[in-house]
Structure formats: C-alpha cells, structure tokens
Enzyme design. Structure first.
Site, PDB file in Angstrom:
ATOM      1  N   ASP A  88      12.568  34.546  40.210  1.00 57.92           N
ATOM      2  CA  ASP A  88      13.178  33.587  39.301  1.00 57.92           C
ATOM      3  C   ASP A  88      14.672  33.568  39.623  1.00 57.92           C
ATOM      4  O   ASP A  88      15.195  34.465  40.295  1.00 57.92           O
ATOM      5  CB  ASP A  88      12.927  33.983  37.852  1.00 57.92           C
ATOM      6  CG  ASP A  88      13.030  32.790  36.902  1.00 57.92           C
ATOM      7  OD1 ASP A  88      13.627  31.767  37.281  1.00 57.92           O
ATOM      8  OD2 ASP A  88      12.509  32.885  35.780  1.00 57.92           O
ATOM      9  N   TRP A  89      15.359  32.545  39.150  1.00 56.06           N
ATOM     10  CA  TRP A  89      16.760  32.347  39.521  1.00 56.06           C
ATOM     11  C   TRP A  89      17.616  33.491  38.967  1.00 56.06           C
ATOM     12  O   TRP A  89      17.613  33.751  37.765  1.00 56.06           O
ATOM     13  CB  TRP A  89      17.223  30.989  39.013  1.00 56.06           C
ATOM     14  CG  TRP A  89      17.016  29.866  40.007  1.00 56.06           C
ATOM     15  CD1 TRP A  89      17.942  28.916  40.354  1.00 56.06           C
ATOM     16  CD2 TRP A  89      15.841  29.572  40.790  1.00 56.06           C
ATOM     17  NE1 TRP A  89      17.412  28.066  41.308  1.00 56.06           N
ATOM     18  CE2 TRP A  89      16.135  28.436  41.603  1.00 56.06           C
ATOM     19  CE3 TRP A  89      14.594  30.149  40.914  1.00 56.06           C
ATOM     20  CZ2 TRP A  89      15.219  27.884  42.491  1.00 56.06           C
ATOM     21  CZ3 TRP A  89      13.671  29.597  41.803  1.00 56.06           C
ATOM     22  CH2 TRP A  89      13.983  28.487  42.573  1.00 56.06           C
TER      23      TRP A  89
END
Length: 739
Positions: free
Chosen positions: A227-228
């Site tokens: 995920d970012w």
C-alpha cells in the site's frame, strides 16, 4: 514485445533494484534503453480514478462512478458485477491504465470501520464471491486487478501503526478466506499488502503472510505491491516476499543494495522479485488496446447496479411504490447534491450524474425542501421542510452520513445519524406520517430512534452516478427492489461483539471476538437485530420448496415460485449448520446463494454448487481446512433469520480433526474422546470407581498424573495406581502410533 527471461539477463543490479519501487505515485518504471515503457496503475475500486496529480485531490478525470463495494455486494448479483467490472476495464483501457487498485476484501468487524463502504461484506463467502466476479470481469478486458489489503486491515484508527492480534483460525476463516476464494477462482494479476501489523509484524514485511500463507498455502504467483507508503523496512519487505514498493520515486534503494552486499537478500531472490515486475509490465503491454467507451451504456449499467443494490428495509401500509398522480414532497439536500460515493482515495469525478430530485420530478409533481446542509438543520430549513411535508400526499426524505462522518482515514464515532437529521426526521413524520426514508450510508446505522415513526425505509448506500435515477425507478415501482443487506444492522452499537475492544489500544487491537462477528455472532447468541444479514423486501412474494441434497455432485436443488403481482428477483441464501463439531462454530454460515428473477406465477428449479469449504472449517493443528464427519442442517431462506426450508444431511470424512488426548490431559478429556475413553473406562471399572464415588466429580478435572497420585487416597492401593499407570501408558503409545 519483450521476453521477460531475456530482459532479466540484460539488466544491471541498479536497474533491477530500481524496478522494485514505483516511478512515482501512479507509474512503474520502464526501461528506456530497452524500449520498455512505464505502465500506469490507479485507484478504484468502484470506477477509474485517474489523475496526473500526485495528491488525492479533485483533479481526477471524468469516469463512470459505480456504486461502492458495500452496495455492489448488496446486489448479490455476481453476474451483473462482472459486467460492471468489464466496463471499468474498458474505461481503464481508454485511459491507458494497466492496473486498477481494487477490489478490497477486508472484513467488517464493526459498523464503525471508516472504510467499510469500500469493502463488500461482513461475510467472507459473499465477499469472496463478489470480488471473484469483479476480478474476472476487469481482467477479461486486459486490465489487472489488485486485490487488497492483505491482511487484517479492518480499521482506520492508527492503521499505519496498529498491530492486529488475530488467532490462526479466525485469521484463516474470516480474513484470509475472501482472498483465498478469489485466488482459487480468478487469480488477480496483483495484490496489495496492508498498512497494519499482524501478530507483531507489519504486513508488507511479514514472511508469515507473504510467504507461508500467500505463496505456500494459497499458491499465489502474481505480484505483491505495498500500500502507498506502507513499507517500514525496505530490505526486510523484499527479503520476506514483497515485490514492489509504492509509491515512487525510490529513495531507499541503497538499503536494498546493502542487503544484497550483506547476503541478506540473494541475487536469485532479487531476480524473482524483478521477474514478477517484468511479467506484470509485459501482461499490461500485451493486452493494451485502443477502446472507445460507450459512456451512456456505462451510465445505464451504473444505474442498473444501483437499482439492484437498494434494499427495501420496511414497507408498511403499502407506502411504496409511489404513484405518479401523487404530490410528492422531496426533502433533503442529498436529493440535489447526491451522496453518491465515499471519501478518500476512491473519490472520483462522475462522467454523468443523475439526481433524485431531477428523476422524481420527471415522474410526479414535486415540492422540494432542502432540509439540511451537511449535518446541520437551520430553523428556516426545518420550517420549509415541515411545510412541504404538510402539503404533500407522500414524503421522500433523503438522509445519511457525510464525508465528515464516514471516510477513509478515520473510523466512525458512532452508528447514528447526525442529531439535526434525527430531529428533522421526527418533525417531518409528525407533519405527515406517509414518509419513505432513504438512507445514503456506506455501512450499517442505528434506526431505532425513528423506527416507530417511519413506515417505509430504503437503504440506498452510496449509489454511484446513476443513484438518483435508480432511486426513482424503485420508488415508483418501475423496478422491483431486490437488494439484500450485505451486513447486519444491529439494534444498537453496544450489541456489536467488538464494542469493548474496537479500535484497541495505542499499539494493539485484539480480535477477541474470534469467529463471532456479524450474523455469526448475533444469530449464535439469538440476539435481536434491527435488520438481519441478507434481509431485503420486494414488491412481490416468493416461496421455496423441494429442497434436495445431491451428495455425489455436492449440489443443493430447490424450487422457487413468484406468487406475487410483480416481476422481481429474489436472493435465495443457503446457510449450513453443523450439529456437533470438535471446535466451536457459529450457529450457521452462508455457503451458497443465487439471485433468481421470475415473472408473476413462474416456478423454477435451481441448483446451487457447494465448494470444497462448504462443510469444512480451519483446523489449526492440521494447518488447513477439513471436513468432519457428522450431521449438517441445510437452511434455505431469504435472510439469515428468514429460513424457509431445511434438510438434514450426513457427511462422511476420512479426516479426524480431533487432537488425541495425551497422558498430561484430564480424565474428562480422555472420557470425552472415543479413542481413549474405552482404555480409561476399563481401568475405572476395574477399580469400581463410578459416579457414586464421592471423589468422582473432582477426579474428572484431574490430569492423568494427578489421578494416579490420588488413587491411593481414594480407597485404593499403591499397586492399583501403578497398574493404572502402566496400562494407560502402554495403550496410549499404541494409539499414538496409529494416529
């Protein structure tokens, strides 16, 4: 196009390391000197959110905004969802997007999860079935899905830092199983690791999640991205199974070079990660094509999905459907400024947007009142709304949550509507009792505050760009409501099993409720709920019959008849109850479903195929799912609380899930197991030690060594004790060798 194996041999170590991190927020690195371009990935999952901005702002290009995932699941229609996902894939191709970041299949431990609107259901089977259809649809158009967030990401509070403590069985049955079902049926091109830690290790660097479960157990061979900004330790993440860090640019490549130099990451492991990145780039380039999007058709598809997702919660005294000759008061700012999507990374720009006010005005005479602005109601707004309601034949009042109440990034404070909205509802119902309340929320809310005043209620979710037209079709009977709740609406938040543990401490959230979430908890406890899982009314009536189990084919068949006046669709749900199990199970679990559309008077026979997990549950000491011999009740109905047909079946299994009692276990353990009970009972009978003995009840709790120690103190000899010990040890060794 390029060959992956050949390209790998042409890359320097610097180029390999560079490929393991994104180029920026929305692109992967290409290899310019080899003519390999960068590819684009972007947010979903209820449409294409493409922006050249590196920030989450309002600069997304227009695209079809479909209903959110909670609404998608409420349609209980995988076939329609597959069409929707295929349309999203077409739009991705038109925008040169190769990977859509969705769908999300995290669970719903509590209605307060801030991102619940972006996940399908509280039930892993329904979540997995809908996600599988979504992945199949989008990848049929040559666009990769990204199944997220793996795993244990059920809250927004401290999501970057919190450690989710989840026992193995709960993890597998509730939170891994939706991912597993998709991987079995329609493997996604990519998967995304979560922000949080699970059992002490952050998900994006957890060998337990990424290697033991994902690669070894589930057999997934696609790419895993973070995920970012979820990567805590760059080297540890790639060592333990992560392929791609997002977003770029790669500012920690030196850490990976150091890990290579210190042999913490081998060249072979590096090549394996790079191969997955190259394979993904090749997949995207090989399936890239020029597409002309049929935007009106996609808008209609969004409207159809919104129609099928709307759940008619109640409909007393024939309030619905409305009639065109009636004078309708439409109250609520959501009628002209729709609450059609959730807040956060999935926030889109609609290509076309219908409003409830505009759609209802096309069908009847309308008196409109704004009612509120966001969560506030002024006296002027209240007076105008009451006046409109007083002068109407029927009232349609739109209410719900706002982005300030329900969004990515934070969890909800409670399950209630805003206080001013509750006040408005009460005032309108006092002015005109003929009220249909339309709820625009992303997850369950409390309705007990106004149940006694509202005769008709419709859960419309965050219904996408076609939601206004969809609502009008349902309200006026042009479409028969067929949505079913994908999550339970409890009477109050305090009844939820996580009430005392969510969102946890500063460091940890303990999933102490185990398997008992959602209807698994409420139904097992026989706790009253406001609206049960799977509930949803229709303008027609349906009956079920002829429930039959075909053991050889693992199929369940039944008949369904539309006995009402209108064409419509009913969702038939199959729950399975295990009469007796070694490990405790919920009272029943959803194992199959089918949405069936019938004209008035039509009768049809339908077959449901059961999968390999239909009767099984996860057995920790066997490290997998297993069926246990016994009797099971098939429960067929229209919700988890509305069972219309039942049938008992017997399952024979070669697997013994019981753990053999040891010489250190209790007398009760030995007597409760058919393998050891005869051995111990023979010794007790020889001593004439029966339930009438004053020490019998106490002795049941003794471990075997303590039993032997106490035998001389219960009226028997030391020799008796030694004989019992010798016999138990010899016979237990023989049983253990056969186990």
């Amino acid at each position: 196009m390029f060959d992956v194996a050949t390209t790998l041999t042409q890359l320097s170590t610097d180029e390999k390391v560079r490929l393991l991190c994104g180029k920026d927020a929305w692109h992967l690195h290409g290899i310019e000197r080899l003519g390999i371009p960068a590819i684009t990935l972007t947010d979903g999952p209820h449409g294409v959110r493409l922006s050249e901005s590196q920030a989450l702002d309002d600069s997304a290009l227009p695209a079809t905004v479909f209903p959110v995932e909670a609404a998608m699941a409420a349609s209980w229609n995988p076939d329609l969802l597959e069409q929707v996902a295929a349309a999203i894939g077409e739009e991705c191709q038109s925008m040169d997007v190769g990977i859509l970041l969705g769908p999300g299949v995290n669970g719903k431990r509590t209605p307060l999860g801030g991102r619940n609107f972006e996940y399908f259901s509280e039930d892993p089977f329904l979540s997995g079935a809908m996600a599988s259809a979504f992945v199949r649809g989008i990848q049929s158009r040559g666009v990769g899905a990204c199944l997220k967030h793996f795993a244990g990401n059920e809250q927004e509070t401290r999501r970057f830092l919190v450690n989710a403590e989840i026992d193995e069985r709960t993890l597998q049955e509730l939170y891994i199983e939706p991912f597993a079902k998709v991987i079995r049926e329609n493997p996604p091109w990519t998967m995304m690791g979560a922000y949080n830690a699970v059992n002490g290790v952050h998900a994006c660097q957890s060998a337990d999640l990424l290697q033991r479960i994902l690669r070894d157990q589930l057999g997934y061979d696609g790419l895993v991205m973070s995920d970012w900004v979820a990567v805590k330790d760059k080297a540890a993440s790639h060592i333990n199974g992560l392929d791609l860090e997002m977003p770029g640019p790669g500012e920690r490549d030196a850490e990976l070079h150091a890990a290579l130099a210190e042999d913490l990451l081998s060249e072979a492991e590096l090549d394996q990660r790079v191969t997955r990145v190259l394979t993904l780039i090749k997949q995207v380039l090989d399936t890239n094509r020029t597409v002309t999007v049929e935007w009106p058709a996609h808008h209609e598809l969004a409207t159809q999905l919104a129609v099928e997702s709307m759940v008619l919660l109640k409909n007393e005294a024939g309030q619905l459907p409305l009639k065109p000759q009636q004078r309708i008061a439409v109250i609520g700012d959501f009628a002209r400024h729709p609450r059609f999507q959730g807040g956060g990374s999935s926030h889109m720009t609609p290509h076309q947007l219908s409003t409830a006010l505009g759609a209802i005005e096309q069908r009847a005479e309308v008196i409109f009142a704004e009612g509120y602005t966001e969560t506030q109601v002024t006296q002027e707004q209240l007076d105008a709304a009451v006046s409109a309601a007083t002068g109407a034949d029927r009232v349609v009042l739109l209410t719900g949550t706002t982005d300030s109440m329900e969004s990515e990034g934070f969890d909800r404070a409670d399950m209630k509507l805003a206080p001013d909205h509750l006040m408005l509802i009460s005032a309108i119902a006092d002015a005109n009792p003929n009220v249909t309340l339309v709820l625009h929320t992303g997850s369950a809310i409390e309705t007990r505050q106004f149940e006694h005043q509202i005769p008709a209620m419709l859960q419309a979710w965050l219904s996408g760009e076609g939601g206004g037209e969809a609502l009008a079709r349902v309200l006026f009977g042009e479409a028969n409501p067929s949505g079913k709740l994908s999550e339970t609406f409890p009477v109050r938040l305090e009844h939820n099993p996580t009430f005392e543990t969510f969102p946890g401490t500063k460091a940890t959230v303990a999933y102490q409720e185990g398997l008992f979430t959602g209807y698994r908890y409420y139904d097992t406890k026989a706790l009253p709920v406001q609206y049960p899982f799977g509930h949803g009314l229709s303008y027609s009536q349906f009956t079920l019959g002829d429930l039959t189990y075909h053991a050889d084919a693992r199929q369940v068949s039944f008949s369904i008849t539309n006995q009402g006046p209108a064409e419509g669709a009913e969702v038939v749900q199959l729950y399975i109850h295990d009469e007796a199990s070694t490990y405790r199970r919920p009272v029943h679990e959803l194992k199959a479903f089918r949405k069936v559309r019938l004209v008035p008077g039509e009768k049809r026979t339908v077959a449901l195929q059961l999968d390999a997990h239909a009767f099984a549950y996860y057995v920790p000491h066997l490290n997998g799912f297993a069926e246990e011999s016994g009797r099971f009740e098939l429960r067929l109905g229209f919700s988890s609380r509305d069972i219309r047909q039942t049938r008992w079946v017997t399952v024979e299994s070669d697997t013994d899930v019981r753990i053999l009692p040891t010489l250190g276990d209790t007398v009760q353990d030995w007597l409760s197991d058919s393998r050891t009970a005869p051995i111990l009972q023979t010794e007790l009978d020889r001593l004439n030690f029966t339930a009438s003995h004053p020490m019998y009840g106490i002795a049941l709790g003794f471990p075997i060594p303590q039993l032997i120690q106490f035998i001389p103190h219960m009226g028997y000899s030391e020799n008796d004790a030694r004989d019992v010990q010798r016999s138990l040890e010899q016979q237990w060794s023989q049983i253990q060798a056969l186990a």
